[in-house]
Design a protein around this motif. Structure first.
Motif: not given
Length: 134
Positions: A18-26
């Protein structure tokens, strides 16, 4: 991965793949954009994996109203597909307004997570989740 229901949310017990993923957008002024990964690329859930959304942080840094939606979509920058977060989440008239809350949803391989700003304001989202085997 094991998922356990706890008071006010879920507890994810991760395994070695498993991999913790931080996604983002503006997004500014009534637009829809695909969430990006740490390399600033549109994030598509890889084959054989799924993404479990766990926590959302939204900020409307430029004031004005901000109403947002989140979609599980087959294409980039599109307000189509399954609605993950629906209309009604709204940040109102402030120089800097934030909203954060736990979530639990799954997005399958080959899909994108798209963020729509439904008002004239600008806003940014950070989504924290886990990439796990399907």
């Amino acid at each position: 991965m094991e998922v356990i229901a706890v008071d006010r949310g879920v507890k994810l017990i991760l395994d070695s793949t498993d991999e913790v993923k931080c996604l983002y957008q503006r997004v500014g002024g009534s637009g829809t954009k695909t969430l990006h990964d740490g390399a600033n690329n549109n994030f598509q859930i890889p084959v054989g994996r799924k993404y479990i959304g766990n926590y959302i942080y939204v900020q409307a840094p430029e004031g004005g109203n901000s109403e947002f939606n989140l979609y599980d979509s087959a294409s980039t920058d599109s307000a189509t597909g399954t609605t993950l977060i629906a209309d009604g989440f709204r940040l109102l008239n402030s120089a800097t307004t934030v909203c954060e809350f736990p979530v639990f949803f799954e997005v399958a391989a080959g899909r994108y997570i798209n963020y729509k700003e439904g008002d004239a304001g600008s806003s940014a989202i950070t989504l924290i989740g886990v990439l796990t085997n399907a």
